[in-house]
Enzyme design. Sequence first.
Site, PDB file in Angstrom:
ATOM      1  N   ASP A  37       0.785  -1.137  -0.099  1.00  0.00           N
ATOM      2  CA  ASP A  37      -0.076   0.097   0.156  1.00  0.00           C
ATOM      3  C   ASP A  37       0.971   1.146  -0.018  1.00  0.00           C
ATOM      4  OD1 ASP A  37      -2.063  -1.759   0.168  1.00  0.00           O
ATOM      5  OD2 ASP A  37      -2.783  -1.125   2.146  1.00  0.00           O
ATOM      6  N   GLU A  39       3.790   1.443  -1.158  1.00  0.00           N
ATOM      7  CA  GLU A  39       4.456   2.073  -2.489  1.00  0.00           C
ATOM      8  C   GLU A  39       3.291   2.602  -3.438  1.00  0.00           C
ATOM      9  OE1 GLU A  39       6.858  -0.852  -5.658  1.00  0.00           O
ATOM     10  OE2 GLU A  39       6.813  -1.476  -3.431  1.00  0.00           O
ATOM     11  N   TYR A  40       2.144   1.824  -3.342  1.00  0.00           N
ATOM     12  CA  TYR A  40       1.234   2.573  -4.276  1.00  0.00           C
ATOM     13  C   TYR A  40       0.542   3.937  -3.965  1.00  0.00           C
ATOM     14  CZ  TYR A  40      -3.669   2.883  -5.931  1.00  0.00           C
ATOM     15  OH  TYR A  40      -5.039   3.594  -6.532  1.00  0.00           O
ATOM     16  N   SER A  86     -34.979  -6.658 -14.867  1.00  0.00           N
ATOM     17  CA  SER A  86     -35.090  -7.289 -13.587  1.00  0.00           C
ATOM     18  C   SER A  86     -34.925  -8.583 -13.725  1.00  0.00           C
ATOM     19  CB  SER A  86     -36.344  -6.752 -12.878  1.00  0.00           C
ATOM     20  OG  SER A  86     -37.252  -7.245 -12.637  1.00  0.00           O
ATOM     21  N   GLU A 117     -24.265 -17.341  -9.179  1.00  0.00           N
ATOM     22  CA  GLU A 117     -23.675 -16.027  -8.718  1.00  0.00           C
ATOM     23  C   GLU A 117     -24.438 -15.705  -7.445  1.00  0.00           C
ATOM     24  OE1 GLU A 117     -23.731 -13.197 -11.806  1.00  0.00           O
ATOM     25  OE2 GLU A 117     -22.508 -14.465 -13.225  1.00  0.00           O
ATOM     26  N   LYS A 119     -26.362 -13.092  -5.423  1.00  0.00           N
ATOM     27  CA  LYS A 119     -27.388 -11.955  -5.914  1.00  0.00           C
ATOM     28  C   LYS A 119     -27.106 -10.696  -4.851  1.00  0.00           C
ATOM     29  CE  LYS A 119     -31.726 -10.800  -7.034  1.00  0.00           C
ATOM     30  NZ  LYS A 119     -31.974  -9.426  -6.327  1.00  0.00           N
ATOM     31  N   ASP A 121     -26.860  -7.595  -2.973  1.00  0.00           N
ATOM     32  CA  ASP A 121     -27.873  -6.386  -2.345  1.00  0.00           C
ATOM     33  C   ASP A 121     -27.256  -4.960  -2.443  1.00  0.00           C
ATOM     34  OD1 ASP A 121     -30.449  -6.034  -1.845  1.00  0.00           O
ATOM     35  OD2 ASP A 121     -30.075  -6.799   0.282  1.00  0.00           O
ATOM     36  N   ARG A 140     -30.147   2.377 -12.832  1.00  0.00           N
ATOM     37  CA  ARG A 140     -31.281   1.315 -13.696  1.00  0.00           C
ATOM     38  C   ARG A 140     -32.165   2.138 -13.945  1.00  0.00           C
ATOM     39  NH1 ARG A 140     -35.058  -2.449 -11.782  1.00  0.00           N
ATOM     40  NH2 ARG A 140     -35.812  -3.352 -13.508  1.00  0.00           N
ATOM     41  N   GLU A 176     -23.525  -4.628  -9.955  1.00  0.00           N
ATOM     42  CA  GLU A 176     -23.913  -4.076  -8.634  1.00  0.00           C
ATOM     43  C   GLU A 176     -23.149  -3.349  -7.728  1.00  0.00           C
ATOM     44  OE1 GLU A 176     -27.117  -5.039  -8.674  1.00  0.00           O
ATOM     45  OE2 GLU A 176     -27.928  -5.050  -6.463  1.00  0.00           O
ATOM     46  N   TYR A 228     -21.655  -8.049 -13.316  1.00  0.00           N
ATOM     47  CA  TYR A 228     -22.140  -9.385 -13.520  1.00  0.00           C
ATOM     48  C   TYR A 228     -22.743  -9.649 -14.810  1.00  0.00           C
ATOM     49  CZ  TYR A 228     -26.518  -6.738 -12.180  1.00  0.00           C
ATOM     50  OH  TYR A 228     -27.418  -5.755 -11.753  1.00  0.00           O
ATOM     51  N   LYS A 317     -34.155 -16.575  -4.294  1.00  0.00           N
ATOM     52  CA  LYS A 317     -34.143 -15.626  -2.984  1.00  0.00           C
ATOM     53  C   LYS A 317     -34.111 -16.337  -1.773  1.00  0.00           C
ATOM     54  CE  LYS A 317     -35.671 -11.507  -3.992  1.00  0.00           C
ATOM     55  NZ  LYS A 317     -35.850 -10.078  -4.003  1.00  0.00           N
ATOM     56  N   CYS A 423     -50.482   1.713  35.939  1.00  0.00           N
ATOM     57  CA  CYS A 423     -50.386   0.321  35.440  1.00  0.00           C
ATOM     58  C   CYS A 423     -51.607   0.055  34.446  1.00  0.00           C
ATOM     59  CB  CYS A 423     -50.267  -0.644  36.207  1.00  0.00           C
ATOM     60  SG  CYS A 423     -50.657  -2.513  35.625  1.00  0.00           S
ATOM     61  N   CYS A 426     -53.924  -2.852  36.126  1.00  0.00           N
ATOM     62  CA  CYS A 426     -54.492  -2.996  37.481  1.00  0.00           C
ATOM     63  C   CYS A 426     -54.768  -1.630  38.038  1.00  0.00           C
ATOM     64  CB  CYS A 426     -53.838  -4.029  38.418  1.00  0.00           C
ATOM     65  SG  CYS A 426     -52.075  -2.932  38.900  1.00  0.00           S
ATOM     66  N   CYS A 441     -44.966  -1.843  37.494  1.00  0.00           N
ATOM     67  CA  CYS A 441     -46.070  -1.873  38.170  1.00  0.00           C
ATOM     68  C   CYS A 441     -45.665  -2.496  39.517  1.00  0.00           C
ATOM     69  CB  CYS A 441     -47.193  -2.705  37.384  1.00  0.00           C
ATOM     70  SG  CYS A 441     -48.402  -3.226  38.651  1.00  0.00           S
ATOM     71  N   CYS A 446     -51.147  -7.859  40.757  1.00  0.00           N
ATOM     72  CA  CYS A 446     -51.702  -7.379  39.241  1.00  0.00           C
ATOM     73  C   CYS A 446     -51.990  -8.959  38.426  1.00  0.00           C
ATOM     74  CB  CYS A 446     -50.728  -6.312  38.574  1.00  0.00           C
ATOM     75  SG  CYS A 446     -50.834  -5.978  36.978  1.00  0.00           S
TER      76      CYS A 446
HETATM   77  S1  IVH Z   1     -28.090 -10.202 -13.754  1.00  0.00           S
HETATM   78  C1  IVH Z   1     -31.169  -9.261 -16.902  1.00  0.00           C
HETATM   79  N1  IVH Z   1     -26.557 -10.801 -11.781  1.00  0.00           N
HETATM   80  O1  IVH Z   1     -30.815  -8.074  -9.289  1.00  0.00           O
HETATM   81  C2  IVH Z   1     -30.254  -9.845 -15.784  1.00  0.00           C
HETATM   82  N2  IVH Z   1     -28.224  -9.380 -11.205  1.00  0.00           N
HETATM   83  O2  IVH Z   1     -33.605  -8.462  -9.450  1.00  0.00           O
HETATM   84  C3  IVH Z   1     -29.717  -8.781 -15.362  1.00  0.00           C
HETATM   85  N3  IVH Z   1     -28.478  -8.238  -8.972  1.00  0.00           N
HETATM   86  O3  IVH Z   1     -31.288  -5.366 -11.152  1.00  0.00           O
HETATM   87  C4  IVH Z   1     -29.448  -9.108 -13.784  1.00  0.00           C
HETATM   88  N4  IVH Z   1     -26.511  -9.677  -8.177  1.00  0.00           N
HETATM   89  O4  IVH Z   1     -29.468  -5.152  -9.613  1.00  0.00           O
HETATM   90  C5  IVH Z   1     -27.783 -10.267 -11.975  1.00  0.00           C
HETATM   91  N5  IVH Z   1     -25.275 -11.539 -10.061  1.00  0.00           N
HETATM   92  C6  IVH Z   1     -26.205 -10.824 -10.339  1.00  0.00           C
HETATM   93  C7  IVH Z   1     -26.978  -9.852  -9.626  1.00  0.00           C
HETATM   94  C8  IVH Z   1     -27.897  -9.202 -10.066  1.00  0.00           C
HETATM   95  C9  IVH Z   1     -27.600  -8.542  -7.972  1.00  0.00           C
HETATM   96  C10 IVH Z   1     -29.436  -7.409  -9.149  1.00  0.00           C
HETATM   97  C11 IVH Z   1     -29.663  -6.536 -10.119  1.00  0.00           C
HETATM   98  C12 IVH Z   1     -30.943  -6.599 -10.927  1.00  0.00           C
HETATM   99  C13 IVH Z   1     -31.586  -7.255  -9.802  1.00  0.00           C
HETATM  100  C14 IVH Z   1     -32.618  -8.090 -10.439  1.00  0.00           C
END
Ligand code: IVH
Length: 686
Positions: A37, A39-40, A86, A117, A119, A121, A140, A176, A228, A317, A423, A426, A441, A446
């Site tokens: 770090d 050096e960077y 989505s 993969e 998902k 959040d 988005r 994401e 992704y 999910k 209370c 009571c 109380c 009671c």
């Molecule tokens: S693929 C057309 N891969 O999930 C497919 N989405 O509910 C595009 N998300 O809006 C999504 N991790 O924000 C994909 N490994 C992942 C993801 C991912 C999170 C989210 C993304 C998307 C939402 C859909």
Amino acid sequence: MPDSDIEKAEARIEELRARVNRNNYLYYALDNPEVSDAEYDTQMRELKALEEQFPQLVTTDSPTQRVGTAPLAAFGVVTHPKPMLSLGNVFSDEELEAWYTRVCKLLDGKKFDLVCEHKMDGLAIALTYENGKFIVGATRGDGYNGENITQNLRTIRSIPLSVSGDIPSRFEVRGEVYLPLAGFHKLNRERAEQGLPLFANPRNAAAGSVRQLDPRITAGRALDIYVYALGYAEGKQMPSTHWETMQYLKSLGFRINPKNERVATLAEAAEYFRHWTEERHSLPYEIDGVVVKIDQVPMQEQLGDVGREPRWAIAYKFPAVQGRTVLKEIAVSVGRTGTLNPFAIMEPVAIGGVTISRAALHNEDDIRRKDIREGDTVFLQRAGDVIPEIVGPTPESAARPGRAAPFSMKAKLFDKAKGIPVCPVCGTEVVKPAEEVMYYCPNSACPAQVEERLQHFVSRGAMDVRGVGEQMAVMLLREGLAKDAADLYSLKDKRDRFLAVERLGEKSVDNILASIEKSKSRPLSRLINALGIRHVGDETADLLVRHFDSLDALENEPEDELTNIPSIGPKIAGSITAFFRNPENLHIIEKLKAAGVNMCSEAAALTEVPALAGQEFVITGKLEKFSRETAEELIRSLGGTAKSDVTKKTNYLVVGLEPGSKLEKARKLGIKQISETELLAILGQS
Ligand code: IVH
């Protein structure tokens, strides 16, 4: 300035930028830095100094340009050349299989692979590159139009500002943006100190950070990204599978999640989900499920979309654990020791597959600290354990004009006719010991207290009277079959009346009477807990039986001697002696004795040092092989202690399914974590 100086500087700047970019790539995309770090930092400092000296040489894609520019008045609109879709959701293996079967049919039985993969959040974003330069970053939005947040995204170090090599002339990557948990907690700590409303979860915090009009604020938040998907690419043939496309993007410097896996079968995808359901709390970020994608791009194209969801990918999910709802009222209930417990009555909301309409609110101070008021829309969460918790009001609610006044226990319980707070059950005037946060109380007769005491007495952690649940306890009191816990043991003399009022079969009644009999031989620590002495729960009861071999011995101990016991302070000692001074309690104890309830400790007979002496255990999450109570009892029976909170003194954290916040705390304190299997081995149960 001589031209040669500028030329020299230009050459050096290029060299430094190339180095810094390469180090960024090694650090962020490959997770495998080659330089320290320090050096960077030296390279960055030299680059910054040169750019300051030669401002005409600064370019927008220089790695120094991530600090955040001046605030914007508003975000511009970006139209997505290809809509940002989505994902469809599934919540069970069966639903996943139904999706898979549909896909197989549409593909006429052609073979394909799956990519699994996390998902993430966070917040979906699209990054556009033209001639190797990052030119636009967008949210988005509604899927067709998003907000232009380029300046903010530039501050995220793992987003390459430029890419080179054999690249498409113009392309878009999607991913994401998320806030790792450490950054989330730090941010909320800072906000708490500044008296600002807290973010309910890392996703809201990430969204709030990215959608800042002032990019300098975004720059101060530890945001990160996983890429992704490839949105589109012009001017170069892209790989024909999703997996290889991701590898290609990784080679350009984009950050790809190393936890992604390519598998051949649905069973493996289901296993990936199962694995991460268990392990997700060990991740440094939050995920809300896994995404399963068809790997072959031509097949993705063949499958196409339905509505705004692609057929070629699905989100599997986890049950949601967070939600929001309206807090209708802050009501007050009476606990078994007379505590006046505020709780929330809410519009019912489904969280993690459970409908929730009530949540405990602890005490007045806590409610005020979180600034929770009647009428607010509140964030709710169910932690690893099952008890729902109100995190706080939504920012909109907190800013709402005409909001209710801050919660006040005295105002809530105020009786106009009497001119005092009373209370709610009571009507006795409430008390609040100066050094405590709770109101009480003081009337031990009671009706609410009497009910709660009996319910506690029969509960699993106390005398564990199987067959007598909360409702039956209430019925016994209301029908006059019992006035207190000790009366349970004379119920057998009232069998006929019991039969008549409960409308139970003879067999059930006899089973219940048998389990009442059985409870007479529970260990002393259970009895002490069951008595319902204020401030004495199962942990303190455990501690007490180490020093007293009978209830009589405890009863006769002077208050100031009690405080000599480690972990027993004046508050607990005072409460114990007060309990044994109360004639009603003594009367109940006499009845219990007469009924033959065990009043002595088995440990009194133990002479050798128990196997787990001095070892402190805390359990988090669900255990599979036995209940938490049984596990704790086993630990105690071997001389160990079982606590509910992780502290520096904890020796082991037992990590079950869906562990709670204790895991993070244990990690911070460097406390040894063991699995349920390891616990079984320690307890000699495996
Ligand atoms: S693929 C057309 N891969 O999930 C497919 N989405 O509910 C595009 N998300 O809006 C999504 N991790 O924000 C994909 N490994 C992942 C993801 C991912 C999170 C989210 C993304 C998307 C939402 C859909």
